[in-house]
Scaffold this active site. Structure first.
Site, mmCIF file in Angstrom:
data_model
loop_
_atom_site.group_PDB
_atom_site.id
_atom_site.type_symbol
_atom_site.label_atom_id
_atom_site.label_comp_id
_atom_site.label_asym_id
_atom_site.label_seq_id
_atom_site.Cartn_x
_atom_site.Cartn_y
_atom_site.Cartn_z
ATOM 1 N N LYS A 159 4.415 -5.655 5.074
ATOM 2 C CA LYS A 159 4.296 -4.564 4.007
ATOM 3 C C LYS A 159 3.946 -5.415 3.302
ATOM 4 O O LYS A 159 5.073 -5.957 2.552
ATOM 5 C CB LYS A 159 5.787 -3.918 4.680
ATOM 6 C CG LYS A 159 6.123 -3.123 4.181
ATOM 7 C CD LYS A 159 7.227 -2.038 4.673
ATOM 8 C CE LYS A 159 7.520 -1.041 3.521
ATOM 9 N NZ LYS A 159 6.815 0.247 4.243
HETATM 10 N N1 PMP Z 1 2.530 2.354 8.186
HETATM 11 C C1 PMP Z 1 3.151 2.104 6.570
HETATM 12 C C2 PMP Z 1 1.524 2.390 6.237
HETATM 13 C C3 PMP Z 1 4.216 2.132 5.800
HETATM 14 O O1 PMP Z 1 4.590 2.136 5.144
HETATM 15 C C4 PMP Z 1 5.281 3.128 6.619
HETATM 16 C C5 PMP Z 1 6.779 2.409 6.356
HETATM 17 N N2 PMP Z 1 7.148 1.313 6.157
HETATM 18 C C6 PMP Z 1 5.373 3.068 8.478
HETATM 19 C C7 PMP Z 1 4.068 2.731 8.607
HETATM 20 C C8 PMP Z 1 6.081 3.533 9.209
HETATM 21 O O2 PMP Z 1 6.888 1.972 9.628
HETATM 22 P P1 PMP Z 1 8.616 2.329 9.528
HETATM 23 O O3 PMP Z 1 8.690 2.876 10.183
HETATM 24 O O4 PMP Z 1 9.359 0.675 10.249
HETATM 25 O O5 PMP Z 1 9.043 2.313 8.312
#
Ligand code: PMP
Length: 306
Positions: A159
């Site tokens: 991320k």
């Molecule tokens: N894909 C992307 C590109 C994201 O930014 C997010 C948000 N963090 C997610 C998927 C979902 O991840 P999470 O459930 O861990 O928030």
């Protein structure tokens, strides 16, 4: 945005309006920073952070992937997030926590290892990312003209700030065209993810979600898979094409910010009966019960702020 009182910066609590960086902050120019998005919800025992350990671990993994040495341990970062919430005395129902490990001021040029590494954590009250209405009625989305970042040239499991240029342009295009969110396909035309969410569809009472070949390892997606299996709903992790979404019975996005948001339309094709589906509703209710501390079986995912 609803401002809070304090932001944690490199070990100190700084007043919200004083949490500033120099214009020559390396990350601002070259886009390398690892960050997280975590939520805390107001439970009947006070604020509780959902899956704090998993989010903090992913933050450190993201930093490792992009070769940034974080000067703090997972334990120190977790403590800082807890203390930040305590110090801010939030009163709302939901707080979003944004830790960021970034390259600071001191060296310019693309080579990043001479830059200092700074860490900040902000938190503020933030409601439904895709709108309260979206949570109830579902949203309209569009397949993006942008492919998701290629694994040949980027890191889908991290991320990191740079990945979000792709997300941002897809979101901008979708919103400009009158939709609420974008769906990004991978280079081969299979569904990758939303600009900040993972996708699920329902076909014949079975949940289907794409693997992480080209997307973030989503913590909400993992939670939904666990919820569904716990309810006796079959879950299949396999590739999905956009036409399969058109003919699915239900579809929804998952994410820390987006929570469980039903999708009622993709590319002008109404999905199912055009509203929040039965299985989506069940999963959504179960998810909110968990994050709000109403489900004892999942209480190990909550870190209470006393
Ligand atoms: N894909 C992307 C590109 C994201 O930014 C997010 C948000 N963090 C997610 C998927 C979902 O991840 P999470 O459930 O861990 O928030």
């Amino acid at each position: 945005m609803k401002e809070a009182q304090y932001i944690w910066m490199d070990g100190a609590f700084v007043a919200w309006n004083d949490a500033k960086v120099h214009i020559l902050t390396h990350t601002l120019h070259y886009g390398n920073a690892a960050f997280e998005g975590t939520r805390a919800y107001k439970t009947n025992k006070g604020l509780a952070i959902f899956r704090l350990q998993d989010h903090t671990k992913r933050l450190l993994n993201s930093a490792k992937i992009v070769a940034i040495d974080c000067p703090y341990t997972q334990e120190q970062l977790q403590r800082a997030q807890i203390e930040l919430l305590q110090k801010n005395h939030f009163e709302g129902d939901s707080v979003y926590i944004r830790p960021i490990i970034y390259l600071g001021y001191g060296a310019m040029g693309v080579y990043h290892k001479n830059s200092p590494v700074n860490v900040a954590i902000a938190a503020w009250e933030w409601g439904a990312y895709l709108g309260e209405d979206g949570l109830q009625k579902g949203i309209r989305i569009k397949t993006s003209s942008f492919a998701r970042n290629s694994v040949k040239s980027s890191f889908g499991k991290a991320k990191i700030s740079a990945n979000y240029l792709n997300s941002q342009m897809a979101k901008y295009e979708a919103v400009s065209c009158g939709f609420e969110e974008a769906l990004l396909l991978d280079e081969n035309g299979f569904v990758a993810e939303g600009s900040g969410e993972c996708l699920f569809i329902v076909r014949s009472n079975k949940l289907i979600t794409p693997p992480h070949d080209n997307s973030l390892e989503s913590i909400t997606q993992a939670t939904v898979i666990e919820i569904a299996r716990n309810m006796g709903i079959d879950v299949e992790e396999r590739r999905i094409t956009r036409d399969e979404i058109y003919v699915s019975d239900e579809a929804f996005f998952t994410g820390t910010a987006a929570e469980i948001t039903p999708i009622r339309e993709l590319d002008f094709r109404v999905i199912g009966n055009g509203c929040r589906g039965e299985i989506t509703t069940k999963i959504q209710n179960a998810y909110f019960d968990i994050v709000l501390g109403k489900d004892k079986e999942f209480s190990h995912y909550l870190t209470y702020i006393f």
